[in-house]
Design a protein around this motif. Structure first.
Motif, PDB file in Angstrom:
ATOM      1  N   GLU A  81       0.836  -1.210   0.000  1.00 55.36           N
ATOM      2  CA  GLU A  81       0.000   0.000   0.000  1.00 55.36           C
ATOM      3  C   GLU A  81       0.870   1.259   0.000  1.00 55.36           C
ATOM      4  O   GLU A  81       0.594   2.221  -0.737  1.00 55.36           O
ATOM      5  CB  GLU A  81      -0.916   0.000   1.223  1.00 55.36           C
ATOM      6  CG  GLU A  81      -1.833   1.210   1.296  1.00 55.36           C
ATOM      7  CD  GLU A  81      -2.686   1.211   2.554  1.00 55.36           C
ATOM      8  OE1 GLU A  81      -3.725   1.891   2.552  1.00 55.36           O
ATOM      9  OE2 GLU A  81      -2.312   0.548   3.548  1.00 55.36           O
ATOM     10  N   LYS A  85       1.067   4.141  -2.824  1.00 54.22           N
ATOM     11  CA  LYS A  85       0.864   5.561  -2.501  1.00 54.22           C
ATOM     12  C   LYS A  85       2.002   6.410  -3.074  1.00 54.22           C
ATOM     13  O   LYS A  85       1.772   7.528  -3.566  1.00 54.22           O
ATOM     14  CB  LYS A  85       0.769   5.749  -0.986  1.00 54.22           C
ATOM     15  CG  LYS A  85       0.206   7.115  -0.580  1.00 54.22           C
ATOM     16  CD  LYS A  85      -0.106   7.153   0.901  1.00 54.22           C
ATOM     17  CE  LYS A  85      -0.872   8.429   1.259  1.00 54.22           C
ATOM     18  NZ  LYS A  85      -0.255   9.665   0.758  1.00 54.22           N
ATOM     19  N   GLU A 125      -6.480  -8.598   0.939  1.00 56.44           N
ATOM     20  CA  GLU A 125      -6.063  -7.371   1.616  1.00 56.44           C
ATOM     21  C   GLU A 125      -5.128  -6.538   0.740  1.00 56.44           C
ATOM     22  O   GLU A 125      -5.261  -5.308   0.672  1.00 56.44           O
ATOM     23  CB  GLU A 125      -5.374  -7.712   2.939  1.00 56.44           C
ATOM     24  CG  GLU A 125      -5.074  -6.483   3.788  1.00 56.44           C
ATOM     25  CD  GLU A 125      -4.491  -6.812   5.149  1.00 56.44           C
ATOM     26  OE1 GLU A 125      -4.030  -5.866   5.817  1.00 56.44           O
ATOM     27  OE2 GLU A 125      -4.475  -7.997   5.536  1.00 56.44           O
ATOM     28  N   SER A 128      -7.217  -5.026  -2.163  1.00 53.21           N
ATOM     29  CA  SER A 128      -8.135  -4.017  -1.643  1.00 53.21           C
ATOM     30  C   SER A 128      -7.412  -2.712  -1.319  1.00 53.21           C
ATOM     31  O   SER A 128      -7.863  -1.622  -1.679  1.00 53.21           O
ATOM     32  CB  SER A 128      -8.831  -4.556  -0.392  1.00 53.21           C
ATOM     33  OG  SER A 128      -9.649  -3.565   0.200  1.00 53.21           O
ATOM     34  N   ARG A 129      -6.278  -2.821  -0.636  1.00 53.71           N
ATOM     35  CA  ARG A 129      -5.537  -1.616  -0.237  1.00 53.71           C
ATOM     36  C   ARG A 129      -5.005  -0.857  -1.459  1.00 53.71           C
ATOM     37  O   ARG A 129      -5.079   0.377  -1.522  1.00 53.71           O
ATOM     38  CB  ARG A 129      -4.376  -1.997   0.680  1.00 53.71           C
ATOM     39  CG  ARG A 129      -4.791  -2.402   2.096  1.00 53.71           C
ATOM     40  CD  ARG A 129      -3.551  -2.597   2.941  1.00 53.71           C
ATOM     41  NE  ARG A 129      -3.841  -2.995   4.305  1.00 53.71           N
ATOM     42  CZ  ARG A 129      -3.204  -2.534   5.380  1.00 53.71           C
ATOM     43  NH1 ARG A 129      -2.252  -1.623   5.231  1.00 53.71           N
ATOM     44  NH2 ARG A 129      -3.494  -2.969   6.586  1.00 53.71           N
ATOM     45  N   VAL A 131      -6.060  -1.003  -4.640  1.00 52.83           N
ATOM     46  CA  VAL A 131      -7.157  -0.447  -5.432  1.00 52.83           C
ATOM     47  C   VAL A 131      -7.687   0.831  -4.789  1.00 52.83           C
ATOM     48  O   VAL A 131      -7.954   1.827  -5.479  1.00 52.83           O
ATOM     49  CB  VAL A 131      -8.287  -1.476  -5.615  1.00 52.83           C
ATOM     50  CG1 VAL A 131      -9.547  -0.813  -6.172  1.00 52.83           C
ATOM     51  CG2 VAL A 131      -7.844  -2.601  -6.537  1.00 52.83           C
ATOM     52  N   LYS A 132      -7.791   0.837  -3.484  1.00 49.71           N
ATOM     53  CA  LYS A 132      -8.301   2.021  -2.788  1.00 49.71           C
ATOM     54  C   LYS A 132      -7.383   3.217  -3.013  1.00 49.71           C
ATOM     55  O   LYS A 132      -7.843   4.339  -3.301  1.00 49.71           O
ATOM     56  CB  LYS A 132      -8.434   1.743  -1.290  1.00 49.71           C
ATOM     57  CG  LYS A 132      -9.054   2.895  -0.511  1.00 49.71           C
ATOM     58  CD  LYS A 132      -9.255   2.534   0.949  1.00 49.71           C
ATOM     59  CE  LYS A 132      -9.892   3.687   1.718  1.00 49.71           C
ATOM     60  NZ  LYS A 132     -10.105   3.357   3.151  1.00 49.71           N
ATOM     61  N   VAL A 133      -6.074   2.989  -2.908  1.00 51.75           N
ATOM     62  CA  VAL A 133      -5.112   4.082  -3.116  1.00 51.75           C
ATOM     63  C   VAL A 133      -5.144   4.569  -4.561  1.00 51.75           C
ATOM     64  O   VAL A 133      -5.177   5.771  -4.829  1.00 51.75           O
ATOM     65  CB  VAL A 133      -3.685   3.605  -2.748  1.00 51.75           C
ATOM     66  CG1 VAL A 133      -2.639   4.609  -3.244  1.00 51.75           C
ATOM     67  CG2 VAL A 133      -3.560   3.415  -1.242  1.00 51.75           C
ATOM     68  N   SER A 135      -7.467   4.074  -6.992  1.00 49.51           N
ATOM     69  CA  SER A 135      -8.739   4.544  -7.539  1.00 49.51           C
ATOM     70  C   SER A 135      -8.955   6.026  -7.268  1.00 49.51           C
ATOM     71  O   SER A 135      -9.600   6.726  -8.057  1.00 49.51           O
ATOM     72  CB  SER A 135      -9.906   3.735  -6.962  1.00 49.51           C
ATOM     73  OG  SER A 135      -9.976   3.887  -5.551  1.00 49.51           O
ATOM     74  N   ALA A 136      -8.379   6.518  -6.184  1.00 46.77           N
ATOM     75  CA  ALA A 136      -8.514   7.945  -5.875  1.00 46.77           C
ATOM     76  C   ALA A 136      -7.841   8.806  -6.934  1.00 46.77           C
ATOM     77  O   ALA A 136      -8.183   9.984  -7.098  1.00 46.77           O
ATOM     78  CB  ALA A 136      -7.907   8.227  -4.500  1.00 46.77           C
ATOM     79  N   GLU A 166     -12.665  -7.045  -5.544  1.00 38.56           N
ATOM     80  CA  GLU A 166     -11.928  -5.958  -4.884  1.00 38.56           C
ATOM     81  C   GLU A 166     -11.626  -4.793  -5.826  1.00 38.56           C
ATOM     82  O   GLU A 166     -10.965  -3.840  -5.426  1.00 38.56           O
ATOM     83  CB  GLU A 166     -10.630  -6.500  -4.269  1.00 38.56           C
ATOM     84  CG  GLU A 166     -10.851  -7.510  -3.149  1.00 38.56           C
ATOM     85  CD  GLU A 166     -11.702  -6.959  -2.017  1.00 38.56           C
ATOM     86  OE1 GLU A 166     -11.587  -5.744  -1.717  1.00 38.56           O
ATOM     87  OE2 GLU A 166     -12.492  -7.736  -1.429  1.00 38.56           O
ATOM     88  N   GLY A 167     -12.072  -4.885  -7.072  1.00 39.25           N
ATOM     89  CA  GLY A 167     -11.994  -3.713  -7.945  1.00 39.25           C
ATOM     90  C   GLY A 167     -10.930  -3.727  -9.023  1.00 39.25           C
ATOM     91  O   GLY A 167     -10.679  -2.685  -9.654  1.00 39.25           O
TER      92      GLY A 167
END
Length: 377
Positions: A81, A85, A125, A128-129, A131-133, A135-136, A166-167
């Protein structure tokens, strides 16, 4: 095809290969097939977080590259993650791929690469982590994996569903197990199985040595696109052949030795730029590529040895000048296997890894330990 906000007009991917798909080789491939997707070689997440100089060098892209595509590898979700980032915050890439397919023992024995999907909690995990970072920043994330550790421990269907849920924008399946390494023939029926299971695009990978193989894989599996690994080693023009094939054309590139040598010289020049002007490092890196470029040409062992002893661009040009530029590309090696074809003798995974599909607290403590070797190359 669209991956998030990225258009891939020709659904062909240059698959990440350690020591091969740095930006000089990607540029050569993209010049032949400019509408595909060309992925950088695997970046170790911990090394990127530690600002390892080699990792940062591998994160470079040439200005000519249409899409900056980066692959991350790691076992610790928090570290992966953090690496993602950094990629986002420093605008390093337009697309991130996650490596869950590497079969090399030094990777799998730490629970990484193709060993990781066995632990579904870890796989979920990490994806998910990341993709979240990403996708923003509207950066699509994809994942690559194998059929499983071996045929008694298959993971690809579950891994595909986790990636989709999870995207991930797409997945790539190398249709071999870890145990099969690069040997035998990949089982394309598994690609067809995965395609039937998922709604997101599926790229097939394994044993595409020529454009006709790419067409056959699409026809036999229904997959959405193909990923090329060893098939383009010494053959960057394969991407032009596949582009033509997908457009319904029978046009193929069969270069003379002179034309191949022009690519070798261009590759050497690009590698010199990659190594900030260090010709010695560039021509040493070129050596493995020369072996692939010359494969099949009857140039003799002394010529190959001479290329292996080159220390500068002038040395490379001298050896090129000694070759017959009119020599025809040998048909006996067209669309034939290249690179590694050996079987792995043994699969290396952490002790007790196969006892459960989820990680224990003790396993996580062992896996996530601060091993300085994990930050090196």
């Amino acid at each position: 095809m669209k991956l998030g906000n990225i258009d891939v007009p020709t659904p062909v991917v240059l698959s990440p290969m350690a020591g091969v798909t740095n930006w000089p080789f990607r540029v050569l491939c993209e010049q032949y097939g400019p509408s595909g997707l060309y992925v950088a070689e695997m970046i170790t997440a911990r090394a990127l977080v530690a600002r390892n100089p080699k990792a940062l060098r591998l994160c470079r892209f040439d200005p000519s590259e249409r899409v900056r595509s980066l692959q991350l590898y790691g076992v610790n979700p928090a570290i992966v993650e953090q690496a993602a980032k950094i990629v986002v915050d420093e605008n390093m890439a337009d697309h991130v791929d996650l490596n869950f397919g590497c079969p090399v023992p030094k990777v799998t024995r730490r629970g990484g690469g193709s060993a990781l999907p066995w632990k579904t909690d870890l796989l979920q995990e990490i994806i998910s982590r990341v993709v979240k970072v990403c996708s923003a920043a509207n950066i699509p994330v994809t994942a690559k994996f194998r059929v499983g550790i071996d045929h008694e421990h298959e993971t690809f269907l579950q891994a595909g569903h986790i990636a989709q849920e999870e995207g991930c924008a797409a997945v790539t399946l190398h249709a071999r197990t870890t145990a099969e390494y690069y040997g035998g023939h990949s089982d394309w029926t598994r690609i067809a199985e995965l395609k039937q299971e998922l709604d997101i695009p599926v790229f097939g990978n394994g044993d595409i040595w020529g454009a006709d193989d790419a067409l056959a894989m699409i026809d036999q599996t229904g997959c959405d696109g193909v990923a090329i690994g060893r098939g383009c080693q010494g053959r960057p023009w394969l991407f032009a052949d596949i582009k033509h094939a997908f457009e319904g054309s029978t046009q193929r590139i069969n270069p003379t030795l002179g034309e191949v040598c022009a690519v070798i010289e261009r590759h050497a020049e690009l590698l010199t730029r990659f190594y900030d002007g260090d010709e010695r490092m560039a021509v040493h890196d070129l050596r493995k590529h020369v072996a692939w470029y010359l494969k099949g040409f009857p140039v003799g062992g002394s010529t190959r040895k001479a290329f292996m002893e080159c220390e500068s661009l002038d040395d490379v040009r001298r050896e090129i000048g000694r070759l017959d530029p009119n020599m025809v590309f040998p048909q006996r090696v067209v669309d034939k296997p290249r690179g590694r074809v050996r079987f792995a003798k043994k699969v290396h995974v952490p002790y007790g890894w196969l006892e459960s599909r989820t990680t224990t607290h003790e396993e996580r403590e062992t896996l996530f330990g601060d091993d300085p070797m994990d930050a090196g190359y």
